[in-house]
Write a protein that holds these residues in place. Sequence first.
Motif, mmCIF file in Angstrom:
data_model
loop_
_atom_site.group_PDB
_atom_site.id
_atom_site.type_symbol
_atom_site.label_atom_id
_atom_site.label_comp_id
_atom_site.label_asym_id
_atom_site.label_seq_id
_atom_site.Cartn_x
_atom_site.Cartn_y
_atom_site.Cartn_z
ATOM 1 N N LYS A 49 2.254 -14.740 5.204
ATOM 2 C CA LYS A 49 1.317 -13.860 4.529
ATOM 3 C C LYS A 49 2.024 -13.226 3.350
ATOM 4 O O LYS A 49 3.001 -12.507 3.526
ATOM 5 C CB LYS A 49 0.836 -12.789 5.506
ATOM 6 C CG LYS A 49 -0.156 -11.873 4.863
ATOM 7 C CD LYS A 49 -0.910 -11.032 5.840
ATOM 8 C CE LYS A 49 -2.009 -10.308 5.080
ATOM 9 N NZ LYS A 49 -2.604 -9.237 5.829
ATOM 10 N N PRO A 100 -6.009 0.481 -1.902
ATOM 11 C CA PRO A 100 -6.724 0.523 -0.614
ATOM 12 C C PRO A 100 -5.783 0.221 0.547
ATOM 13 O O PRO A 100 -4.647 -0.200 0.346
ATOM 14 C CB PRO A 100 -7.767 -0.584 -0.773
ATOM 15 C CG PRO A 100 -7.140 -1.534 -1.738
ATOM 16 C CD PRO A 100 -6.336 -0.699 -2.684
ATOM 17 N N ASN A 101 -6.261 0.419 1.753
ATOM 18 C CA ASN A 101 -5.453 0.112 2.939
ATOM 19 C C ASN A 101 -5.094 -1.366 2.942
ATOM 20 O O ASN A 101 -5.915 -2.210 2.638
ATOM 21 C CB ASN A 101 -6.237 0.422 4.216
ATOM 22 C CG ASN A 101 -6.324 1.907 4.458
ATOM 23 O OD1 ASN A 101 -5.399 2.633 4.122
ATOM 24 N ND2 ASN A 101 -7.443 2.359 5.001
ATOM 25 N N GLY A 102 -3.838 -1.654 3.284
ATOM 26 C CA GLY A 102 -3.402 -3.046 3.366
ATOM 27 C C GLY A 102 -3.034 -3.643 2.026
ATOM 28 O O GLY A 102 -2.781 -4.834 1.934
ATOM 29 N N ALA A 103 -2.994 -2.815 0.982
ATOM 30 C CA ALA A 103 -2.684 -3.351 -0.345
ATOM 31 C C ALA A 103 -1.210 -3.682 -0.492
ATOM 32 O O ALA A 103 -0.836 -4.511 -1.313
ATOM 33 C CB ALA A 103 -3.090 -2.346 -1.410
ATOM 34 N N GLY A 104 -0.373 -3.010 0.301
ATOM 35 C CA GLY A 104 1.070 -3.271 0.217
ATOM 36 C C GLY A 104 1.861 -2.064 -0.224
ATOM 37 O O GLY A 104 3.035 -2.201 -0.580
ATOM 38 N N LYS A 105 1.264 -0.883 -0.149
ATOM 39 C CA LYS A 105 1.979 0.334 -0.568
ATOM 40 C C LYS A 105 3.171 0.592 0.363
ATOM 41 O O LYS A 105 4.312 0.757 -0.086
ATOM 42 C CB LYS A 105 1.033 1.552 -0.539
ATOM 43 C CG LYS A 105 -0.202 1.413 -1.382
ATOM 44 C CD LYS A 105 -1.029 2.667 -1.381
ATOM 45 C CE LYS A 105 -1.650 2.989 -0.026
ATOM 46 N NZ LYS A 105 -2.702 2.021 0.377
ATOM 47 N N THR A 106 2.879 0.612 1.661
ATOM 48 C CA THR A 106 3.951 0.901 2.615
ATOM 49 C C THR A 106 5.031 -0.170 2.554
ATOM 50 O O THR A 106 6.222 0.135 2.616
ATOM 51 C CB THR A 106 3.373 1.001 4.032
ATOM 52 O OG1 THR A 106 2.405 2.049 4.045
ATOM 53 C CG2 THR A 106 4.443 1.306 5.050
ATOM 54 N N PHE A 130 5.519 -12.014 4.699
ATOM 55 C CA PHE A 130 5.772 -11.821 6.133
ATOM 56 C C PHE A 130 5.489 -13.112 6.856
ATOM 57 O O PHE A 130 4.452 -13.730 6.662
ATOM 58 C CB PHE A 130 4.884 -10.716 6.708
ATOM 59 C CG PHE A 130 5.418 -9.349 6.429
ATOM 60 C CD1 PHE A 130 6.662 -8.965 6.894
ATOM 61 C CD2 PHE A 130 4.670 -8.434 5.697
ATOM 62 C CE1 PHE A 130 7.155 -7.706 6.641
ATOM 63 C CE2 PHE A 130 5.169 -7.168 5.447
ATOM 64 C CZ PHE A 130 6.405 -6.807 5.909
HETATM 65 N N1 LIG Z 1 5.761 -6.492 9.753
HETATM 66 C C1 LIG Z 1 4.664 -7.104 9.264
HETATM 67 N N2 LIG Z 1 4.402 -8.364 9.635
HETATM 68 C C2 LIG Z 1 3.318 -9.006 9.150
HETATM 69 N N3 LIG Z 1 2.457 -8.465 8.308
HETATM 70 C C3 LIG Z 1 2.657 -7.190 7.889
HETATM 71 C C4 LIG Z 1 3.773 -6.460 8.359
HETATM 72 N N4 LIG Z 1 3.722 -5.237 7.782
HETATM 73 C C5 LIG Z 1 2.627 -5.219 7.011
HETATM 74 N N5 LIG Z 1 1.987 -6.391 7.065
HETATM 75 C C6 LIG Z 1 0.760 -6.748 6.310
HETATM 76 O O1 LIG Z 1 0.997 -6.466 4.966
HETATM 77 C C7 LIG Z 1 -0.143 -5.920 4.355
HETATM 78 C C8 LIG Z 1 0.248 -4.642 3.621
HETATM 79 O O2 LIG Z 1 0.507 -3.639 4.537
HETATM 80 P P1 LIG Z 1 0.919 -2.168 4.075
HETATM 81 O O3 LIG Z 1 2.000 -2.290 3.099
HETATM 82 O O4 LIG Z 1 1.191 -1.381 5.292
HETATM 83 O O5 LIG Z 1 -0.398 -1.621 3.377
HETATM 84 P P2 LIG Z 1 -0.733 -0.152 2.877
HETATM 85 O O6 LIG Z 1 -0.987 -0.290 1.439
HETATM 86 O O7 LIG Z 1 -1.968 0.260 3.603
HETATM 87 O O8 LIG Z 1 0.408 0.724 3.188
HETATM 88 C C9 LIG Z 1 -1.143 -5.690 5.438
HETATM 89 O O9 LIG Z 1 -2.126 -6.703 5.333
HETATM 90 C C10 LIG Z 1 -0.379 -5.868 6.724
HETATM 91 O O10 LIG Z 1 -1.193 -6.508 7.667
#
Ligand SMILES: Nc1ncnc2c1ncn2[C@@H]1O[C@H](COP(=O)(O)OP(=O)(O)O)[C@@H](O)[C@H]1O
Lengths: 297, 266, 290
Positions: free
Chosen positions: A26, A46-52, A13
């Motif tokens: 990032k 964990p939260n922020g791992a990149g699942k979403t 990102f």
């Molecule tokens: N659109 C975006 N722009 C910048 N950073 C992002 C964006 N979406 C997610 N991130 C970063 O990517 C990392 C993974 O996020 P996410 O996939 O949502 O985690 P999770 O595993 O909790 O679902 C997080 O650190 C988040 O801050």
Amino acid sequence: MGVLVVNNLRKTFKKNSLLGFKKEEKKVLKGISFEVFEEIFGFIGPNGAGKTTTIKVIMDFVKPDSGEILIFGKPNSDISVKQNLGFLPERPYIYGSITGKEYLDFCADVYGIPYYERKRKFAELLELVNLTGVEEQPISSYSKGMVQRLLFASTLINDPDLLILDEPMSGLDPVGRNIIASVMKMLKEKGKAVFYSSHIIQDVERLSDRVAIIVDGKIKLLDSVANIVQEFLRGYVITVRKRGSSSLEVLKVGVDELWQLLERLKSEGYEIISVEPDRLSLEEILVSYIQENRRAG
Amino acid sequence: MNPFPVAKITFKELLKEKSFIGLLTLEVFLLFVSKLISNVVAGDTVKVAMDFALSFFFFTVALYSVFVSVGSTFRDVSDRVVYLILSKPLKRSDYVLGKFLGCAVAVAIFVFFSFFIVTSGILVISGTANLYVPHVVVVERVFLLSLLVFLMGVFLSAFGVLFAILFTSQVLALISAIFLFLAGLELSPVKELVVSSKYVSPVNKLIVQIAYYLFPNFSLFDVKDYVVHLAVKVSPLFFASVFIYSLIYTSAVLLVATYLFDRREL
Amino acid sequence: MKRLLVAFLLVVVSIPFMLKADKSKPRVNEVAPVLPYSYSQVLLSSPGLRSPAADLLFMNLCYLTGNDVFNRWKERKFTEEEWKRLIENVEVIEKLDPYYFDPLYYLGSYVPWKVEKNRELLLKINSILLHGNQMIKDWRLPFFVGFNYFYFLNDKVKGAKYLKIASQMKGAPFYLKLLVPRLYAESGKIDLAIAVTYEELKRTEEGAVKKELKRRLKALLAIKELDRAIRIYRNRFGKCPSSLQDLVKSGIIRAIPEDPYGGKFYIEKKNCTVWTTSNLRPVKKSTSSR
Ligand SMILES: Nc1ncnc2c1ncn2[C@@H]1O[C@H](COP(=O)(O)OP(=O)(O)O)[C@@H](O)[C@H]1O
Ligand SMILES: [Mg+2]
């Protein structure tokens, strides 16, 4: 080949600060690969791992820097794969002003489900998630859990072969979680594939056939739950009672020495009450990976 | 191409919004305001009341179109509704087009109700006014104005959808759309003043001319004078050209919107 | 409940301060001046609102004029400069909304009386009215123009010209048609007057007007006849006859014709032209008015 193939996914990102100076990059996904078959596949981390982020890339909401995604053998950008797909986003939301039935109607419109089939179909789906009787009310009058159940049910309207769920359990009460878990099991029985992310480990352990653990954009572990449990087996806890005595004794033993010990105990006249595995839970495994990662980073 | 499911649910959602009833109520209120203002002036009070009532009508529809298109599209993205929709076998262009069509239908219904409110309002005002020379209200002309105002609402909705996709802030998108509208209204008078002025340099005249050609011209939809003054005549050719102009320009705006949305990270 | 009561009391307590402050607040001069408006500024500051802007300007104008009429500002009336601005504001209004009649009516019917000495402003008014007449086909606009020429500017020919235009427009009252030839005749353009009367006679359907026009024509022809006789007399004797009797005596005409309006023809010594004591209006009963 698997229903869903994810191959070496990378995603960065770019955060453009104001005026475009000082581009912050990032790395969120650092080479994710896995394959989902007709099974329940848990994606934990964990939260922020990149699942979403992974799921967004799979759904073609976000383009990866590199990597390949195949759904039913076709690239994910092919719109036709979505014909056979169900998806529930994280913390799903739909307009509060429309009714549940109107939303289901929208879904039915998309898939071209004829009107005469709808009544039966809707009733079936609502029954499945225990929402019968609220479909005529506006969604704003639903509780958060009800909305999530309704939207979960709506993902099944096209009878999908692959279901992708982002945190389907979070925000639900135990009853709601049970409903979703049982539906997922039922789908697997029917030969469908379910890919879901979660950070609620107990459910994952109970429900999944296989899991992938993602920490900081990397897959740390990918195996069947059975194997993982085996691999992280430290030994057994044996509860015995000497014949004639009323007190219990607890013995710990390594994996290889179990049979030896059991024979010995038998010959010594012990009564074996229980033999339980002494292992790391998935949660402990996850925590250990996170800590390891933190030490490394 | 299948924009209709999105169009249908968009329009269902929009009609249940408070802004629909709210702005219609405002329109009724503004009719009373028009009547009050007209009482102040000497002479043809009906003319003045109509000037104001029709202007309020014009701007309410414009505001409604902008609010509805920007608001609804923007909320979809920020509230994650767009994930639910795009997880289905719909192209992103289907979504954009559906959003636009849904807004257009909502605007159509809004204009339809407004037409009845405004027409009955000015009929009552002209019926109760005490004038030596009665001011005749021709309902067909109000209807023709409403048709143009509807076209303008559709045009603005396309811009609303575009701006909601283009900007990452809803307020910014709203303000830009409103400014675009006002600028589009100003363009004709500006060109008229600049081109006829002796003090403007040829370069600036050229710039204004180019802007006049390329910028959306919203003053075309403003035929209030045609309704108020029966002496004003308009040829059917005018209506046909405005229709074709807004059709072509709206398509162009939608094309840009789909292009941007296809490339957008959600 | 208690809190609401206290809040209300607080508001009440604040009132004397507000009054005190309001009294000692610095104020601008209360006299509302007539501001000059610029067309381009008004136009640009009201996108899509040309007509309501015109309405508001006219309202402002009515308000200011009302003050002037009812002498609200006791000490002072509009200055000529302010009247000039008012006239220019009407011009702005008409540019904004070219079909708006009421401001032109105001301009034509009221303002000339206030600036009757100022030739320039009267001409300005006329040009605004004529410009308005291009869009608004109302007989009153050329009528006002004609009236201004005739009454304030003492230009009877131009006056007659515009009154004639007015008289031919839809909705014009029939007496205008009678007024025009008379103005021509009074200004000494007797041939024009006769031509206009002929023309009207051809076009008029209404019996009463027709009868009136015939009488007018008869009188005009008599005047023309007498004028011609005077010309012959002057050619022959090199001076103006002292009375119409001289014409009969010298044998140029057989008898002095009768004025169908019941007046008497006479010679105006100044220009040596013929006119009648009836002023081309019936002497006994009056049907037409000036
Ligand atoms: N659109 C975006 N722009 C910048 N950073 C992002 C964006 N979406 C997610 N991130 C970063 O990517 C990392 C993974 O996020 P996410 O996939 O949502 O985690 P999770 O595993 O909790 O679902 C997080 O650190 C988040 O801050
Ligand atoms: Mg997440």
